[in-house]
Design a protein around this motif. Structure first.
Motif, PDB file in Angstrom:
ATOM      1  N   TYR B  43       9.389   1.048   6.357  1.00 44.76           N
ATOM      2  CA  TYR B  43       9.717   2.460   6.148  1.00 44.76           C
ATOM      3  C   TYR B  43      10.658   2.953   7.241  1.00 44.76           C
ATOM      4  CZ  TYR B  43       5.611   2.240   3.069  1.00 44.76           C
ATOM      5  OH  TYR B  43       4.724   1.899   2.094  1.00 44.76           O
ATOM      6  N   SER B 274      11.385   8.253  -7.403  1.00 50.36           N
ATOM      7  CA  SER B 274      10.573   9.027  -6.464  1.00 50.36           C
ATOM      8  C   SER B 274      10.503   8.356  -5.092  1.00 50.36           C
ATOM      9  CB  SER B 274       9.175   9.248  -7.033  1.00 50.36           C
ATOM     10  OG  SER B 274       8.462   8.036  -7.013  1.00 50.36           O
ATOM     11  N   PHE B 275      10.562   7.018  -5.047  1.00 52.82           N
ATOM     12  CA  PHE B 275      10.516   6.349  -3.744  1.00 52.82           C
ATOM     13  C   PHE B 275      11.798   6.624  -2.951  1.00 52.82           C
ATOM     14  CE2 PHE B 275      10.735   2.320  -1.108  1.00 52.82           C
ATOM     15  CZ  PHE B 275       9.811   2.778  -0.185  1.00 52.82           C
ATOM     16  N   THR B 278      11.640  10.006  -1.622  1.00 55.40           N
ATOM     17  CA  THR B 278      10.713  10.046  -0.482  1.00 55.40           C
ATOM     18  C   THR B 278      11.423   9.671   0.818  1.00 55.40           C
ATOM     19  OG1 THR B 278       8.927   9.402  -1.969  1.00 55.40           O
ATOM     20  CG2 THR B 278       8.509   9.169   0.384  1.00 55.40           C
ATOM     21  N   TRP B 282      11.531  11.807   4.323  1.00 54.53           N
ATOM     22  CA  TRP B 282      11.196  11.353   5.690  1.00 54.53           C
ATOM     23  C   TRP B 282      12.260  11.826   6.680  1.00 54.53           C
ATOM     24  CZ3 TRP B 282      10.915   5.521   4.036  1.00 54.53           C
ATOM     25  CH2 TRP B 282       9.758   5.288   3.287  1.00 54.53           C
ATOM     26  N   GLN B 302       4.154   8.751   5.826  1.00 51.25           N
ATOM     27  CA  GLN B 302       3.442   7.638   5.207  1.00 51.25           C
ATOM     28  C   GLN B 302       2.030   7.500   5.773  1.00 51.25           C
ATOM     29  OE1 GLN B 302       5.690   7.582   2.532  1.00 51.25           O
ATOM     30  NE2 GLN B 302       4.460   5.715   2.381  1.00 51.25           N
ATOM     31  N   GLN B 305       0.039  10.100   4.160  1.00 51.14           N
ATOM     32  CA  GLN B 305      -0.214   9.664   2.782  1.00 51.14           C
ATOM     33  C   GLN B 305      -1.395   8.697   2.721  1.00 51.14           C
ATOM     34  OE1 GLN B 305       2.020  10.411   0.130  1.00 51.14           O
ATOM     35  NE2 GLN B 305       2.202   8.607  -1.137  1.00 51.14           N
TER      36      GLN B 305
END
Lengths: 247, 367
Positions: B43, B274-275, B278, B282, B302, B305
Motif C-alpha cells: 500500500y 474502488s481500489f 482508495t 490515501w 488501511q 480498515q
C-alpha cells in the motif's frame, strides 16, 4: 541588414472571422519594436502566432532565416524566442528562486533533467538577474505572494533566464506605478544592447521612451510604421488610435 | 524558516521512518501479522506512486490499478509456471477445466522466472508510456485524464474477467507455491519476504524523493501549476507528463509483484475501480504533496480498515467518508499540510498564507 524576425502576409481567422489580415513585419536585430493599436487590433494574436500558440491560416514567419511557421511552442522557444504574457504568468506555488530555475532552459530533455541538481552557471545567472530585477531579497518567498509590480518583474526575469535572442513583452508595464515604469524603461534600454525586443504596449509615454520603431496595427493589419515622431504625426493613426485611446 | 521545508529535516524524518519499518520483524513474531504488515508496504508503494503522479505531477490518476493489476497477473503467471512441468504437466489446472488443450502463446514466456518478472514490470510501464504519450500529446489533462484512466481501467478489468480460459476470470490465479528465486523459496510469512518488500519501498522512496528535488521534479511541479507557461520556456510538456506518469506506473507495477509474492493470489479485484480510488484517498488524506505523508495516509486508512472496520462494519465507511470530506475541505494538503502549518506557526508565529487574498485582489486590480 536582414530582419531577425520576418513576418510575411500573415492571415488568421477564427471560425471564418478574420483577425489578422495580411500583416507583415520585419524586426531588425538589437532594436526595440513597439506594437501599438486599439483593443482588438490583433496584437496579442500576432504574439500567439509568432510563439506557436496559434497556427496561422496562411503566411510565413521566419526567425534567423529559418521558417518557424507552424512549429510547436516549445520548439519555437528553444530557437530563442521568449515571451512575457499580458496577464503575468508565474508559477504561484513555487518560490521566486524556483520560478527562475524553471525558466533556465539550457537543458530541456526530461530524462537528462532527472539527474540535474543545481548547476553553477545557472546559479550565477540567477543571482545576476535577481539583482537586476530587485528580487534578491525575495528569492525564497512563494511567487503567489508577490505584489503586482514584483510579479511583472519576475516574469521579465524569467524571460531573461531563458536567454532568448528575441523577447516578446506583452504589456510589461500594465498596472505599474510611474516609478516602476521608468525602471522598466531603463531595463529595456539596457537589454537592447544584447537582445531584440518586441513590446506590445498601450502606455504611449512608455513607448516614446523605449521604441526605435513603432508599428501600429488596426483591424489585423499594418496601419503605419516608423519612428515615434512619424507615428504621432500620422493623421490616420491619430484617427483610429491616439485620438480615441490615449489617456 | 519552516522546519517542514528544511531538506535535512525531511531526510531525517524519512530516515526515522525507514528505520522503524525495517525493524518491524525484530519485534513481530506472529508470522500472519508480519505478512499483513508486508502488504502495508505494498500500500505504501501504491501511495508513493500516486503522490508522485498526482501530488507532484498534478495528474489525477484514477486508474493506477492498471499497472498494479497487470504486474500482479504477470507475477502470478510466473509463479504458476514455476509449479508446472514442461514434460509431464505443462498446462495449469484451471485451463484444463476450461478445456484448453495447449498452453496459450501468451503464457509461454512465463516459463522463465527472469523473463516473467521482467515482463511483469516492463509491460505495465510500457503501457503507461504509450497511453500517457497519446493522452498528453493531445493535451488531455485534469478531470479529462482522470476519466480516461478510469475508462481504461474498467476496460482492462472487463477483458481479464472475460478471458476465463486464459486468466481464470473472476476466480483469479492462485499459484500453489511461493515464488522461488535462485532455488530458494520466498516464504510469504517469513521476515526475508517482509524485508524484500521493505527494501523495495525504501529504495523507491529514496529514488522518488531525489527525483522531486531534481530539475525534473521542479519542472513537473511547474507543469502542475501552469503547463502552458512551461511550453513557452522551451520544454516539451508532454514528455515530462509521460515520464512522471510512467515512473509512477513502474512503482505501482513493483507493488503488484510484491502483492502476489505476499498473498499468492491475484484476481480482477486488483483492477477494481474502488481500489484505485482508495489509493487516491490515501494520498488525499495523508497529503499528496508529501511522499511520506501519502504513505502514512495509506497505513492509517488501511490500518483503520483492518481493525476498526471489522468492529464498526458499515459505520467505518461513514466515518471514513466524513473524515475525507473534512480533510478535503479544511486541509487541502492533507495531514502533512497540518504538520506544515504547525511547524510554520512554531517558526514564525504568523502564517504567510494570510497575505494571499489581499495580494490576489491587488494583482487583479492591476490587470
Amino acid at each position: 541588414m536582414a530582419g531577425l524576425l520576418e513576418i510575411k502576409d500573415l492571415h488568421k481567422s477564427f471560425d471564418g472571422t478574420p483577425v489578422i489580415n495580411g500583416f507583415s513585419l520585419e524586426v531588425t536585430e538589437m532594436t526595440v519594436c513597439c506594437v501599438v493599436g486599439p483593443n482588438g487590433a490583433g496584437k496579442t494574436t500576432t504574439m500567439d502566432l509568432i510563439t506557436g500558440r496559434q497556427k496561422p491560416t496562411s503566411g510565413t514567419i521566419h526567425f534567423a532565416e529559418e521558417d518557424i511557421t507552424g512549429l510547436g511552442e516549445h520548439e519555437i522557444a528553444r530557437r530563442g524566442i521568449g515571451r512575457k504574457f499580458q496577464v503575468p504568468a508565474v508559477f504561484r506555488e513555487l518560490s521566486v528562486r524556483q520560478n527562475l530555475e524553471v525558466a533556465y532552459s539550457k537543458q530541456t530533455n526530461a530524462l537528462k533533467n532527472m539527474f540535474v541538481f543545481g548547476d553553477a552557471a545557472m546559479k550565477r545567472k540567477l543571482d545576476e538577474i535577481a539583482a537586476l530585477a530587485n528580487l534578491t531579497e525575495r528569492l525564497e518567498v512563494e511567487a503567489g505572494t508577490l505584489s503586482h509590480g514584483e510579479t511583472q518583474w519576475l516574469e521579465i526575469s524569467m524571460v531573461l533566464m531563458q536567454n532568448p535572442r528575441v523577447l516578446l513583452l506583452d504589456e510589461p508595464v500594465a498596472g505599474l506605478t510611474e516609478g516602476e515604469i521608468m525602471k522598466t524603461a531603463r531595463l529595456i534600454k539596457q537589454l537592447k544592447e544584447t537582445n531584440t525586443l518586441i513590446v506590445v504596449e498601450h502606455d504611449m509615454g512608455f513607448v516614446r521612451e523605449i521604441a526605435d520603431v513603432v508599428t501600429v496595427m488596426h483591424m489585423g493589419t499594418l496601419l503605419a510604421q516608423g519612428t515615434i515622431g512619424e507615428i504621432e504625426a500620422n493623421d490616420r493613426v491619430r484617427e483610429v488610435y491616439l485620438g480615441s485611446e490615449e489617456h | 524558516m519552516n522546519l517542514y521545508h528544511n531538506k535535512l529535516a525531511q531526510w531525517a524524518a524519512y530516515g526515522v521512518f525507514f528505520a522503524i519499518i525495517a525493524a518491524v520483524p525484530l519485534f513481530v513474531s506472529d508470522s500472519f501479522l508480519l505478512n499483513q504488515l508486508g502488504t502495508y508496504g505494498v500500500y505504501g508503494l501504491l501511495a508513493l506512486s500516486i503522490s508522485l503522479c498526482w501530488g507532484f505531477g498534478g495528474i489525477l490518476n484514477l486508474g493506477q490499478g492498471i499497472a498494479f493489476g497487470l504486474a500482479a497477473y504477470g507475477m502470478a503467471m510466473t509463479m504458476q509456471m514455476q509449479t508446472q512441468d514442461p514434460e509431464s504437466n505443462p498446462i495449469p489446472p484451471f485451463m484444463l477445466n476450461n478445456s484448453l488443450e495447449q498452453l496459450p502463446a501468451l503464457w509461454e514466456p512465463f516459463w522463465s522466472t527472469g523473463l516473467g518478472i521482467t515482463l511483469a514490470l516492463v509491460v505495465p510501464t510500457l503501457f503507461y508510456v504509450i497511453f500517457g504519450n497519446l493522452m498528453f500529446r493531445a493535451r488531455v489533462s485534469g478531470p479529462f485524464f482522470a476519466i480516461m484512466s478510469l475508462a481504461m481501467l474498467s476496460a482492462l478489468f472487463t477483458i481479464i474477467l472475460d478471458m476465463q480460459p486464459y486468466t481464470n476470470g473472476a476466480n483469479g490465479i492462485t499459484p500453489p507455491q511461493p515464488l522461488t528465486i535462485l532455488g530458494t523459496p520466498l516464504d510469504p510469512y517469513g521476515p526475508a519476504t517482509y524485508w524484500l518488500v521493505c527494501g523495495l519501498l525504501i529504495a523507491l522512496t529514496v529514488g522518488a524523493k531525489l527525483l522531486t528535488q531534481s530539475k525534473f521534479g521542479l519542472l513537473v511541479q511547474a507543469v502542475r501549476g501552469d503547463a502552458e507557461r512551461v511550453r513557452f520556456l522551451g520544454y516539451n510538456v508532454a514528455a515530462y507528463e509521460t515520464a512522471i506518469y510512467a515512473l509512477s506506473g513502474f512503482i505501482a507495477a513493483v507493488a503488484g509483484c510484491c502483492w502476489v509474492i505476499l498473498v499468492q493470489y491475484v484476481s480482477p479485484a486488483q483492477l477494481d475501480v474502488s481500489f484505485s480510488v482508495t489509493m487516491v484517498i490515501w494520498a488525499g488524506i495523508g497529503g499528496r504533496l508529501s511522499l511520506l505523508g501519502s504513505m502514512l495516509g495509506a497505513f492509517i486508512i488501511q490500518g483503520g480498515q483492518s481493525y476498526l472496520g471489522d468492529a464498526l462494519l458499515s459505520t467505518w465507511l461513514l466515518g471514513l467518508g466524513a473524515f475525507f470530506i473534512i480533510v478535503v475541505r479544511f486541509l487541502p494538503k492533507g495531514l502533512a499540510g497540518l504538520l506544515e502549518m504547525g511547524l510554520g506557526a512554531l517558526s514564525s508565529g504568523r502564517r504567510p498564507k494570510q497575505l494571499e487574498p489581499a495580494d490576489r485582489a491587488n494583482a487583479m486590480a492591476g490587470e
